[in-house]
Design a protein around this motif. Structure first.
Motif, PDB file in Angstrom:
ATOM      1  N   PHE A   1     -10.226  13.746 -11.949  1.00  0.00           N
ATOM      2  CA  PHE A   1     -11.151  13.794 -13.273  1.00  0.00           C
ATOM      3  C   PHE A   1     -12.323  12.603 -12.717  1.00  0.00           C
ATOM      4  N   MET A   2     -11.817  11.515 -12.246  1.00  0.00           N
ATOM      5  CA  MET A   2     -12.851  10.639 -11.894  1.00  0.00           C
ATOM      6  C   MET A   2     -13.595  11.048 -10.718  1.00  0.00           C
ATOM      7  N   LEU A   3     -13.065  11.638  -9.680  1.00  0.00           N
ATOM      8  CA  LEU A   3     -13.685  12.072  -8.432  1.00  0.00           C
ATOM      9  C   LEU A   3     -14.660  13.132  -8.984  1.00  0.00           C
ATOM     10  N   LEU A   4     -14.334  14.093  -9.845  1.00  0.00           N
ATOM     11  CA  LEU A   4     -15.408  15.104 -10.415  1.00  0.00           C
ATOM     12  C   LEU A   4     -16.609  14.627 -11.268  1.00  0.00           C
ATOM     13  N   ALA A   5     -16.130  13.376 -11.877  1.00  0.00           N
ATOM     14  CA  ALA A   5     -17.415  12.975 -12.452  1.00  0.00           C
ATOM     15  C   ALA A   5     -18.220  12.038 -11.517  1.00  0.00           C
ATOM     16  N   CYS A   6     -17.746  11.523 -10.561  1.00  0.00           N
ATOM     17  CA  CYS A   6     -18.532  10.764  -9.812  1.00  0.00           C
ATOM     18  C   CYS A   6     -19.424  11.499  -8.741  1.00  0.00           C
ATOM     19  N   VAL A   7     -18.911  12.711  -8.396  1.00  0.00           N
ATOM     20  CA  VAL A   7     -19.550  13.609  -7.559  1.00  0.00           C
ATOM     21  C   VAL A   7     -20.500  14.438  -8.439  1.00  0.00           C
ATOM     22  N   SER A   8     -20.149  14.731  -9.523  1.00  0.00           N
ATOM     23  CA  SER A   8     -21.161  15.362 -10.335  1.00  0.00           C
ATOM     24  C   SER A   8     -22.303  14.433 -10.695  1.00  0.00           C
TER      25      SER A   8
ATOM     26  N   TRP B   1       0.653  -1.261   0.039  1.00  0.00           N
ATOM     27  CA  TRP B   1      -0.136  -0.064   0.099  1.00  0.00           C
ATOM     28  C   TRP B   1       0.938   1.207  -0.170  1.00  0.00           C
ATOM     29  N   HIS B   2       1.977   1.260   0.885  1.00  0.00           N
ATOM     30  CA  HIS B   2       2.825   2.632   0.926  1.00  0.00           C
ATOM     31  C   HIS B   2       3.517   2.570  -0.651  1.00  0.00           C
ATOM     32  N   HIS B   3       3.954   1.685  -1.204  1.00  0.00           N
ATOM     33  CA  HIS B   3       4.603   1.631  -2.301  1.00  0.00           C
ATOM     34  C   HIS B   3       3.772   2.305  -3.420  1.00  0.00           C
ATOM     35  N   GLN B   4       2.552   1.688  -3.472  1.00  0.00           N
ATOM     36  CA  GLN B   4       1.249   2.136  -4.467  1.00  0.00           C
ATOM     37  C   GLN B   4       1.237   3.571  -4.185  1.00  0.00           C
ATOM     38  N   HIS B   5       1.169   3.698  -2.930  1.00  0.00           N
ATOM     39  CA  HIS B   5       0.494   5.406  -2.413  1.00  0.00           C
ATOM     40  C   HIS B   5       1.799   6.383  -2.912  1.00  0.00           C
ATOM     41  N   ALA B   6       3.069   6.023  -2.735  1.00  0.00           N
ATOM     42  CA  ALA B   6       4.208   6.686  -3.033  1.00  0.00           C
ATOM     43  C   ALA B   6       4.294   6.947  -4.826  1.00  0.00           C
ATOM     44  N   ARG B   7       3.861   5.830  -5.488  1.00  0.00           N
ATOM     45  CA  ARG B   7       3.961   5.943  -6.907  1.00  0.00           C
ATOM     46  C   ARG B   7       2.728   6.785  -7.322  1.00  0.00           C
ATOM     47  N   PHE B   8       1.729   6.722  -6.532  1.00  0.00           N
ATOM     48  CA  PHE B   8       0.423   7.488  -7.101  1.00  0.00           C
ATOM     49  C   PHE B   8       0.720   9.078  -6.544  1.00  0.00           C
ATOM     50  N   LYS B   9       1.474   9.257  -5.581  1.00  0.00           N
ATOM     51  CA  LYS B   9       1.725  10.734  -5.294  1.00  0.00           C
ATOM     52  C   LYS B   9       2.905  11.273  -6.296  1.00  0.00           C
ATOM     53  N   HIS B  10       3.893  10.550  -6.821  1.00  0.00           N
ATOM     54  CA  HIS B  10       4.689  10.807  -7.604  1.00  0.00           C
ATOM     55  C   HIS B  10       4.445  10.965  -9.257  1.00  0.00           C
ATOM     56  N   SER B  11       3.273  10.384  -9.416  1.00  0.00           N
ATOM     57  CA  SER B  11       2.675  10.196 -10.807  1.00  0.00           C
ATOM     58  C   SER B  11       1.640  11.546 -11.022  1.00  0.00           C
TER      59      SER B  11
ATOM     60  N   GLY C   1       0.153  12.323 -13.924  1.00  0.00           N
ATOM     61  CA  GLY C   1      -0.999  11.669 -14.508  1.00  0.00           C
ATOM     62  C   GLY C   1      -1.975  10.972 -13.610  1.00  0.00           C
ATOM     63  N   ALA C   2      -1.586  10.027 -12.891  1.00  0.00           N
ATOM     64  CA  ALA C   2      -2.317   9.432 -12.125  1.00  0.00           C
ATOM     65  C   ALA C   2      -3.294  10.123 -11.045  1.00  0.00           C
ATOM     66  N   ARG C   3      -2.618  11.266 -10.606  1.00  0.00           N
ATOM     67  CA  ARG C   3      -3.597  12.192  -9.487  1.00  0.00           C
ATOM     68  C   ARG C   3      -4.429  13.074 -10.505  1.00  0.00           C
TER      69      ARG C   3
ATOM     70  N   GLY D   1      -9.139  24.194  -8.634  1.00  0.00           N
ATOM     71  CA  GLY D   1      -8.081  24.616  -7.914  1.00  0.00           C
ATOM     72  C   GLY D   1      -7.045  23.374  -7.516  1.00  0.00           C
ATOM     73  N   MET D   2      -7.544  22.023  -7.658  1.00  0.00           N
ATOM     74  CA  MET D   2      -6.570  21.398  -7.270  1.00  0.00           C
ATOM     75  C   MET D   2      -5.629  20.891  -8.476  1.00  0.00           C
ATOM     76  N   ILE D   3      -6.209  21.217  -9.569  1.00  0.00           N
ATOM     77  CA  ILE D   3      -5.184  20.822 -10.867  1.00  0.00           C
ATOM     78  C   ILE D   3      -4.374  22.011 -11.007  1.00  0.00           C
ATOM     79  N   ARG D   4      -4.704  23.267 -10.727  1.00  0.00           N
ATOM     80  CA  ARG D   4      -3.744  24.249 -10.688  1.00  0.00           C
ATOM     81  C   ARG D   4      -2.795  24.254  -9.846  1.00  0.00           C
ATOM     82  N   HIS D   5      -3.224  23.602  -8.621  1.00  0.00           N
ATOM     83  CA  HIS D   5      -2.233  23.395  -7.723  1.00  0.00           C
ATOM     84  C   HIS D   5      -1.154  22.452  -8.161  1.00  0.00           C
ATOM     85  N   MET D   6      -1.483  21.274  -8.950  1.00  0.00           N
ATOM     86  CA  MET D   6      -0.590  20.278  -9.406  1.00  0.00           C
ATOM     87  C   MET D   6       0.340  20.671 -10.501  1.00  0.00           C
TER      88      MET D   6
END
Length: 334
Positions: A38-45, A19-29, A31-33, A75-80
């Motif tokens: 976008f997936m969270l935006l689609a689900c909430v919308s 889990w920590h390895h995948q979380h580190a890869r997610f934070k480093h990528s 594109g993944a973030r 705002g999240m995308i602009r921060h990234m």
């Protein structure tokens, strides 16, 4: 019992590691973030739209909710992607030759890795340039002594065409070494200058040679300049203009006019000018528009380069253009 407990602990430990390895890869990528946002935006919308359909006044609250969610996602995308602006600023600084500039490493992701590589590249280029400058300065200094001895020996040769030609070649070598040393000193920019109150009009009058018309606007301000370097700039521009001027069309014009809080210096000749494709290359070391000209007629191509370096060290810019007819060089000081 103890064996089962050990087995469960090892399984749980491996799960935590993965889990920590995948979380580190997610934070480093990046594109993944972005995909996650976008997936969270689609689900909430989708959830907001589904909930609004069950209410008579659903649109009254659904539209503001969708705008709010979209704004948060933006705002999240602009921060990234904010570090991309820092990379663009760093690229502009490197293009201007400011290799001491460092790009801030904002996030520990792919853009952060790119910023680290940018900074390492700038440090390597700066080290290479410093080494080249030190080598050139050492060689130029070492060449001065044998060149002086060669000139002394040449003075002992009997008078004649060969002696004059030899002395002329030695003088050109001396001027070339002096120009190389000066260009390397000016490569450090403003720190190479010795600034003091300078009367530009007085320096211009020193260059009022035969064939030069001087125009000085009265009441020019006294500026903080390096007198010797500005004198070098004036001499190179005037001699270059005289060398290419067509006296039948007019005399070389040397002008000083007020421009804002500073002074604009201009030198114009009435010669043939330069080909338009050569204008962007003027001021580069050893560049001459006409490669067929001899060194005796056209110099070695360091005159305008020194003028450009003097102007930039004073915070200005050497502007070169075809004046139709002729050619004009201008610098704004102050």
């Amino acid at each position: 019992m103890q064996r089962d407990w050990d087995y469960r602990w090892r399984v749980r430990h491996r799960w935590h590691q993965r889990w920590h390895h995948q979380h580190a890869r997610f934070k480093h990528s990046l594109g993944a973030r972005l995909i996650a946002v976008f997936m969270l935006l689609a689900c909430v919308s989708s959830g907001i739209l589904w909930a609004s359909m069950g209410s008579a006044y659903g649109l009254l609250w659904a539209v503001p909710a969708l705008l709010l969610v979209t704004g948060l996602a933006f705002g999240m995308i602009r921060h990234m992607v904010r570090p991309l602006h820092a990379l663009a600023m760093g690229a502009d600084a490197f293009r201007r030759g400011e290799f001491d500039h460092r790009v801030p490493v904002i996030h520990g992701d792919e853009i952060g890795d790119l910023a680290v590589r940018f900074n390492q590249m700038a440090a390597d280029i700066q080290a290479m340039l410093d080494g080249k400058r030190a080598l050139l300065l050492a060689i130029s200094h070492e060449l001065r002594s044998p060149l002086t001895r060669a000139r002394l020996h040449a003075e002992l040769v009997g008078e004649g065409g060969s002696r004059d030609a030899l002395l002329d070649e030695l003088a050109q070598m001396r001027d070339l070494i002096t120009a190389l040393l000066e260009s390397e000193r000016l490569g450090s920019g403003h720190s190479a200058l010795q600034l003091a109150d300078c009367d530009l009009a007085g320096l211009a009058r020193e260059q009022a040679l035969p064939g030069v018309v001087l125009h000085v606007e009265p009441g020019l301000p006294v500026l903080k300049l390096d007198r010797l370097r500005v004198q070098l700039l004036l001499r190179n521009l005037v001699h270059n203009a005289l060398r290419h001027n067509d006296a039948a069309r007019g005399a070389v014009r040397l002008s000083l006019v007020r421009e804002g809080s500073g002074v604009r210096l201009g030198v114009r000749d009435f010669g043939p000018g330069v080909p338009p494709e050569s204008l962007p290359h003027l001021g580069q070391p050893f560049y001459r528009p006409d490669a067929a000209r001899s060194r005796h007629e056209g110099g070695v191509g360091l005159g305008l380069c020194l003028c450009r370096l003097v102007a930039e060290a004073h915070g200005g810019r050497l502007a070169l253009r075809n004046a139709e007819p002729g050619f004009e060089a201008s610098v704004r000081f102050g």
